[in-house]
Design an enzyme around this catalytic site. Structure first.
Site, PDB file in Angstrom:
ATOM      1  N   HIS A 470       3.420  -3.294   3.263  1.00 43.76           N
ATOM      2  CA  HIS A 470       2.347  -4.283   3.134  1.00 43.76           C
ATOM      3  C   HIS A 470       2.562  -5.335   2.054  1.00 43.76           C
ATOM      4  O   HIS A 470       1.951  -6.407   2.091  1.00 43.76           O
ATOM      5  CB  HIS A 470       1.018  -3.561   2.858  1.00 43.76           C
ATOM      6  CG  HIS A 470      -0.186  -4.296   3.348  1.00 43.76           C
ATOM      7  ND1 HIS A 470      -0.309  -5.655   3.303  1.00 43.76           N
ATOM      8  CD2 HIS A 470      -1.336  -3.856   3.908  1.00 43.76           C
ATOM      9  CE1 HIS A 470      -1.479  -6.022   3.804  1.00 43.76           C
ATOM     10  NE2 HIS A 470      -2.117  -4.946   4.182  1.00 43.76           N
ATOM     11  N   TYR A 586     -15.487  -3.112   3.363  1.00 45.83           N
ATOM     12  CA  TYR A 586     -14.378  -4.040   3.094  1.00 45.83           C
ATOM     13  C   TYR A 586     -13.888  -4.599   4.420  1.00 45.83           C
ATOM     14  O   TYR A 586     -13.387  -3.869   5.270  1.00 45.83           O
ATOM     15  CB  TYR A 586     -13.253  -3.280   2.388  1.00 45.83           C
ATOM     16  CG  TYR A 586     -12.109  -4.108   1.857  1.00 45.83           C
ATOM     17  CD1 TYR A 586     -11.922  -4.248   0.489  1.00 45.83           C
ATOM     18  CD2 TYR A 586     -11.201  -4.729   2.704  1.00 45.83           C
ATOM     19  CE1 TYR A 586     -10.866  -4.980  -0.018  1.00 45.83           C
ATOM     20  CE2 TYR A 586     -10.142  -5.475   2.210  1.00 45.83           C
ATOM     21  CZ  TYR A 586      -9.977  -5.594   0.854  1.00 45.83           C
ATOM     22  OH  TYR A 586      -8.926  -6.325   0.349  1.00 45.83           O
ATOM     23  N   SER A 588     -11.250  -7.530   5.714  1.00 46.46           N
ATOM     24  CA  SER A 588     -10.222  -8.444   5.239  1.00 46.46           C
ATOM     25  C   SER A 588     -10.239  -9.731   6.061  1.00 46.46           C
ATOM     26  O   SER A 588     -10.304  -9.698   7.289  1.00 46.46           O
ATOM     27  CB  SER A 588      -8.849  -7.778   5.345  1.00 46.46           C
ATOM     28  OG  SER A 588      -7.833  -8.671   4.948  1.00 46.46           O
ATOM     29  N   THR A 599      -5.343 -13.004   1.176  1.00 46.66           N
ATOM     30  CA  THR A 599      -6.559 -12.463   1.790  1.00 46.66           C
ATOM     31  C   THR A 599      -7.739 -12.557   0.833  1.00 46.66           C
ATOM     32  O   THR A 599      -7.580 -12.781  -0.359  1.00 46.66           O
ATOM     33  CB  THR A 599      -6.369 -10.985   2.186  1.00 46.66           C
ATOM     34  OG1 THR A 599      -6.097 -10.212   1.012  1.00 46.66           O
ATOM     35  CG2 THR A 599      -5.258 -10.821   3.195  1.00 46.66           C
TER      36      THR A 599
END
Length: 800
Positions: A470, A586, A588, A599
């Protein structure tokens, strides 16, 4: 996708000695270094910057301008108003015979200066135009006169035939929001999940922060925003990802799936050959900047910086901090099969190997009967170990097996030829999809090299998958590559009638090189410990994937609603039914409207969403009342989403303020409180970016089924979703088996019920609900993915 877990777990390790006067030195130095990194990136791609830096002009436009000036000079006209004569006077006098040459040089210099001034003007004008975000804040389907004028001007100044990085120099920098606005939005976001007493305490901390520390921290952020390309992205990469000491597996990586209902060929080596060839074609187009930049509304470009590190990239472990190693080129891939590592060349003297030649090389590996060496089979488990442990072991490994390690880390990407089948199975569709997701997310803990930018998994029945690290980029970048790969290997490269790649094998190719690892005894124990930890982590993940086919994007559009907001509100209802309480959520979203943006977080659990959920659970509330509250909640979510995209979000600003406070050694109870929060529901939508590559109307099953990630909290859920065509939404849910509070299958059932209940608020949805209840469930009440009989005619076919 998986960033929520990293965002919660980061802890900056900053040390500094000295009195108060010296405390600002580290942050000034860090801001200075951030700017240097930005300039180094520009210098490292000088030629590409030249080609894209003159955009929307082109090098040919200089020649046209020079020719026009020469023609005017020939006609005894002076477009320079005497400037060329002054330039001639400044040039050396080479004698009378060179008088004509001095005139040509003067014209060339004047043309270059005029050309550069015009390009600079275009860049400034385009950057100013792209700084306008009023279009984003307007209601869906409505367009004001200023926005129409803005679109027309952007069209004029944008030029024609842009390359991938053409707009980079014209993108605005991400703004630093007002600290007062950020704190106000934060308090508004936590109000639904806090008691009155806790909220009053948090609000008191916030007011103290605004009084004592906010202005100083904000000053440093503004200073960085003027000097560096982006005030937050490089710190986000460093502190959230590279300084994290947790295992990459489950905690940081995410996965992408193959077609859900279709497997173009059951021949494993053939599917690997076409997929690898398609990926390398994508890399070729990337190097030549032939990939078109992503444009919102067909006009507004997004930042393309993250594309640079897709290939030839590895995350190298360090004791306190990892670093990303990116090579300019790599002409091989690293392959893992039955505990053995191979180096497979991807190019010959004539260029990229054909799919059939690559298939031949992969088949040679599959046919190789040699066994794995002791401990070689589980060596890759080290990349799933805590980073400090892997960094220490890697030092020894580099000394004893440097060539083999370099072959893996220097590869274009990693390929795993799995010995087991995967994908949707007729016998047990639900369980097979769950196992498929688990295999992509964690595997067996020792059959993926998690440090590589991405690993391609090819299962024994020809099914594909992707595991992505990531830190180097976010999901839309790897998703764009994956869409191209699936479409190219399936529709353009294709397969012969017997399931093999088209073309002919090349017997003259040398066999794949077997990599040999000289593993010292002290590494054996580390491998065993890493394997034990990886298996524990893998065994604790509960994955559930289900396609919701009762309705999809087309129905939501007919309701005149945002499809993402519709799903987010349904998720709030489902989670409340699952846990009986609200939690921080959350979601994104991207900030690639700005240079080097990554982001931002949309805090989807709003007061408006909670009011809607309570109304849905209140039997005294009528459908019209619930629908009215639903529309208010959707409008609020859309406002938060647009604010986040336009650089006015909450979390990245608070994160950057926290980092500066740590550099300055300023204690802020408010910022400490913010970064101790737990995200019990982390969500993400997988965008379909290249719709033109797939014919979803005639071939609705030839669409990627998205991907997923691990939960952000030990007692939370990770939920991702993708709109497959117009009438299907595929959900990927993860949680931890060790938690008694979560169950991925239970939440999946709640999501299906919530979607139908929300749809029933609309007249058309009432018919859907009546027709769908009771369908697609097994004896336990869990949703079952539909088995498309017409699609399955192609499931086992060897060609498209």
């Amino acid at each position: 996708m998986a960033e929520a877990h990293q965002a919660v777990g980061f802890r900056p390790s900053l040390t500094s000695d000295g009195g108060e006067a010296e405390l600002s030195a580290p942050v000034l130095q860090e801001i200075y270094v951030s700017g240097l990194r930005s300039w180094k990136r520009h210098l490292s791609r000088f030629w590409n910057d030249f080609l894209t830096g003159v955009f929307p002009a082109s090098p040919l436009s200089w020649l046209f301008l020079f020719s026009a000036i020469q023609l005017a000079w020939f006609l005894q006209l002076d477009p320079s108003l005497g400037l060329m004569e002054k330039i001639k006077e400044l040039l050396p006098d080479w004698g009378g015979q060179h008088h004509r040459l001095r005139g040509v040089l003067a014209a060339a210099l004047f043309a270059s200066c005029l050309w550069g001034a015009l390009i600079l003007t275009l860049h400034i004008a385009l950057r100013l135009l792209l700084s306008y975000h009023g279009w984003l804040l307007e209601p869906h389907g409505a367009m004001s006169s200023p926005t129409k004028t803005w679109l027309a001007l952007v069209r004029i100044f944008s030029g024609r035939h842009p390359m991938l990085f053409s707009y980079q120099r014209s993108l605005p920098r991400q703004p630093v929001p007002s600290v007062q606005d950020t704190v106000r939005k934060y308090l508004e976001s936590v109000r639904p999940v806090l008691s009155d007493e806790d909220f009053d305490w948090t609000a008191g901390l916030a007011q103290e922060f605004l009084k004592l520390q906010a202005s100083l921290l904000q000053w440093y952020l503004r200073l960085k925003s003027w000097w560096a390309s982006n005030y937050v992205s490089d710190w986000w990469e460093e502190f959230v990802y590279l300084r994290s000491r947790n295992s990459l597996m489950v905690n940081s990586n995410y996965y992408m799936m193959d077609f859900l209902y279709v497997t173009p060929t059951p021949v494993q080596a053939a599917r690997a050959g076409n997929a690898v060839h398609a990926l390398l074609l994508y890399r070729h187009r990337l190097n030549r900047q032939e990939i078109l930049p992503t444009l919102l509304m067909g006009m507004r470009p997004l930042c393309s910086a993250q594309y640079e590190k897709i290939f030839n990239t590895t995350r190298i472990p360090g004791i306190q901090k990892d670093h990303i190693r990116h090579l300019r080129d790599s002409r091989h891939v690293a392959v893992f099969h039955r505990g053995r590592f191979f180096r497979v060349g991807t190019h010959s003297q004539s260029g990229l190997l054909s799919p059939r030649a690559l298939e031949q090389q992969f088949q040679r590996i599959l046919d190789d009967p040699s066994p794995a060496c002791p401990h070689e089979e589980h060596l890759a488990a080290l990349t799933a170990a805590p980073r400090d442990m892997w960094a220490q072991v890697r030092r020894s490994l580099k000394t004893r097996a440097g060539d083999a390690l370099e072959a893996v880390e220097g590869a274009a990407f990693f390929v795993s030829l799995d010995s087991e089948p995967a994908g949707l199975a007729r016998e047990d569709p639900a369980a097979s999809l769950d196992a498929y997701a688990h295999a992509l997310l964690a595997g067996r803990g020792h059959d993926r090299w998690f440090d590589k930018s991405f690993s391609l998994m090819v299962f024994s029945n020809g099914k594909l998958g992707l595991s992505v690290e990531h830190s180097w980029a976010d999901c839309p970048i790897s998703g764009h590559m994956w869409e191209f790969t699936l479409a190219t290997e399936c529709f353009h490269l294709g397969y012969s009638a017997d399931g093999h790649c088209k073309g002919h094998p090349d017997p003259s190719l040398p066999h794949p090189q077997r990599l040999h690892w000289d593993l010292p005894d002290k590494i054996h124990l580390s491998i065993s410990l890493a394997l034990r930890g990886a298996k524990t982590l893998s065994g604790n993940i509960d994955c559930h994937v289900f396609p919701f086919s009762h309705f999809g994007k087309s129905f939501i559009k007919r309701c005149h609603l945002s499809s993402d907001s519709f799903i987010q509100m349904a998720l709030q209802l489902a989670h409340f039914r699952d846990r009986g309480q609200f939690c921080l959520t959350y979601e994104s979203t991207m900030t690639r409207l700005f240079l080097e943006g990554r982001t931002e977080t949309v805090r989807s659990c709003t007061r408006e969403a909670c009011n809607f959920v309570r109304a849905m659970e209140d039997r005294e509330k009528t459908d019209p009342q619930c629908l009215a509250l639903f529309r208010v909640a959707v409008d609020k979510h859309q406002a938060l989403l647009k604010a986040a995209m336009s650089g006015q979000g909450v979390d990245r600003h608070l994160f950057a303020l926290y980092i500066v406070s740590q550099f300055l050694h300023l204690q802020s109870p408010f910022l400490d409180q913010v970064h101790s929060e737990q995200w019990q529901l982390a969500t993400s939508q997988i965008p379909v970016q290249q719709v033109h590559l797939f014919d979803v109307h005639n071939y609705p099953d030839y669409v990627s089924s998205g991907g997923g990630f691990g939960p952000a909290d030990d007692h939370g859920y990770g939920v991702s979703y993708i709109f497959m065509g117009d009438d299907t939404i595929t959900f990927h849910i993860s949680s931890k088996k060790s938690s008694t509070k979560t169950d991925s299958h239970r939440l999946g059932q709640h999501i299906e019920d919530a979607l139908l209940d929300v749809a029933s608020l609309f007249q058309e949805g009432q018919r859907l609900k009546r027709g769908c209840r009771g369908l697609g469930q097994d004896d336990s009440g869990h949703s079952q993915p539909p088995w498309h009989e017409d699609s399955q005619a192609a499931y086992g076919e060897a060609h498209v």
